[in-house]
Design a protein around this motif. Sequence first.
Motif, short mmCIF file in Angstrom:
data_model
loop_
_atom_site.label_atom_id
_atom_site.label_comp_id
_atom_site.label_asym_id
_atom_site.label_seq_id
_atom_site.Cartn_x
_atom_site.Cartn_y
_atom_site.Cartn_z
N MET A 171 0.80 -1.27 0.35
CA MET A 171 0.05 -0.10 -0.31
C MET A 171 0.40 1.26 0.20
N GLY A 172 0.17 2.60 -0.72
CA GLY A 172 1.30 3.59 -0.66
C GLY A 172 2.54 3.34 -0.88
N SER A 199 5.33 1.97 0.19
CA SER A 199 5.19 0.45 -0.63
C SER A 199 4.68 0.14 -1.72
N VAL A 211 5.11 -6.05 0.80
CA VAL A 211 6.40 -5.27 1.04
C VAL A 211 5.25 -4.04 1.63
N SER A 212 6.52 -4.12 3.01
CA SER A 212 5.64 -3.81 4.11
C SER A 212 7.10 -2.92 4.50
N TRP A 213 6.58 -0.92 5.22
CA TRP A 213 7.88 -0.29 5.37
C TRP A 213 7.45 -1.06 7.21
N SER A 214 6.95 -0.43 7.67
CA SER A 214 6.27 -0.88 8.88
C SER A 214 5.97 -2.44 9.35
N GLY A 215 6.06 -3.43 8.67
CA GLY A 215 5.84 -4.75 8.50
C GLY A 215 4.14 -5.29 9.03
N THR A 274 -1.52 -4.92 3.32
CA THR A 274 -0.28 -6.21 3.05
C THR A 274 -0.09 -7.46 4.02
N PRO A 317 7.16 6.18 5.60
CA PRO A 317 7.76 5.06 4.21
C PRO A 317 8.03 5.78 2.99
N GLU A 338 1.73 14.30 0.48
CA GLU A 338 1.80 14.36 1.01
C GLU A 338 3.30 15.02 1.93
N ILE A 352 -3.70 11.43 7.01
CA ILE A 352 -3.63 10.01 6.70
C ILE A 352 -3.45 8.57 8.66
N ARG A 394 -6.04 6.40 9.40
CA ARG A 394 -5.82 4.62 9.65
C ARG A 394 -5.95 4.50 11.80
O1 LIG Z 1 5.01 0.85 4.14
P1 LIG Z 1 3.55 0.41 5.05
O2 LIG Z 1 4.45 0.67 6.34
O3 LIG Z 1 3.35 -0.73 4.76
O4 LIG Z 1 2.66 1.57 4.73
C1 LIG Z 1 2.05 1.89 3.43
C2 LIG Z 1 1.53 3.32 3.54
O5 LIG Z 1 1.04 3.07 4.28
C3 LIG Z 1 1.13 4.50 5.19
O6 LIG Z 1 2.10 4.00 6.43
C4 LIG Z 1 -0.06 5.15 6.21
O7 LIG Z 1 -1.49 5.26 5.58
C5 LIG Z 1 1.85 4.99 4.55
O8 LIG Z 1 2.26 6.43 5.28
C6 LIG Z 1 2.79 4.07 3.51
O9 LIG Z 1 2.76 5.03 2.33
#
Ligand SMILES: O=P(O)(O)OC[C@H]1O[C@](O)(CO)[C@@H](O)[C@@H]1O
Length: 368
Positions: free
Chosen positions: A62-63, A65, A105-109, A114, A158, A245, A359, A363
Amino acid sequence: MTWEPERLDDTHHLTEGDPGGMLRAVADSAAQVRTGYRCAVESGVDRLSANVRPRAVVVAGMGGSALAGDILAAVCGPGAPIPVVTVRSYQLPGWVGATDLVIAVSWSGETGETLAMAAEAVRRGCTLLAVGPAGSALEAVAVQSSSLHVAIPTGRRPRADLWLVTTPLVVAAASLRLVRAEPTVYERVARTLEDIAHRCRPSSDSFINPGKALAMDLAESVPMIWGSSPLATAAATRFAHRLNENAKYPAMAGELPEAGHNQVAVLDGPLAERDIFADTSSRTLRLVLLRDMEEHPRVTSTREAVLRVAQDRDVRVTELASDGDHPLERLASLIGLADFASTYLALGYGVDPTPVRPITELRARISH
Ligand SMILES: O=P(O)(O)OC[C@H]1O[C@](O)(CO)[C@@H](O)[C@@H]1O
């Protein structure tokens, strides 16, 4: 609030928080490519082809990622021998099955959509490759299913870590022979980003600083950003998202030739006819055309015709061309500049580029 280019001269005393932090993150993009490559190799992603020959590659995210998936598809190009698609959803399409590779793929996991797609991939017997931080829920899905996990050291935002999440995907695609990318390519991409960071550094004045100059072009306008190839369109999408953003600024992205069938009509609309920011003769709309050397010849004609249509209406146009040999270098040349311009635009308006409160609020509202 009015656009104040002089704010760009001192990016450390603009708003509360640390508005210069996003500039430092953008300047750090080259290091992300090197780290992303190292993490991918340490996880064995460069040897992926020893275990899998997928029918399709599905990037789930998402976003920011998900944009890594768009970049992967653009780097593999229209001639890719198998489909490379990005899914931004809670569900994988019905056709995705055991012969496919799903890259979650997820920056936060921790992103719900995702994680749902990664779990679905495991249930369907797909090969799963997970890219995200160590200790995350996404890593747990990978570990439980004995899937490959690339642990990336995320830490900022992210959108500020794009190259960290993207580079492992390109390493995977290179192993599967979907794109040629020998190890030296990543160093060339890193150098491209370093060169842009040097030319766009805060101490460099706007008449020689392409990031500041582009921000000045975009100020007091609504940008309509089109790519004239899939690669340039991935950069156009990134550019629009970064303006949204970082600068909290409206922007729309499109792709030629498709935009010539719908968005082009905006050239006859109210924003193309008057300036909603000030009482001047200029127009609000600005067309930003991003192009790449792999433009289809018929799209070249369309782009040239679009320029004439815009000029006939006195709509302002900014044209940017990619630079470099490898597709990843060319993408970096456009995205690196767009990242700086969107950050400088924010700073010029006195907007802190880092927080994205709507955002975060959204969320929080859907998290239960
Ligand atoms: O890469 P992540 O942590 O899965 O997040 C996906 C998207 O969700 C957000 O953290 C919040 O909507 C965005 O900033 C980011 O692009």
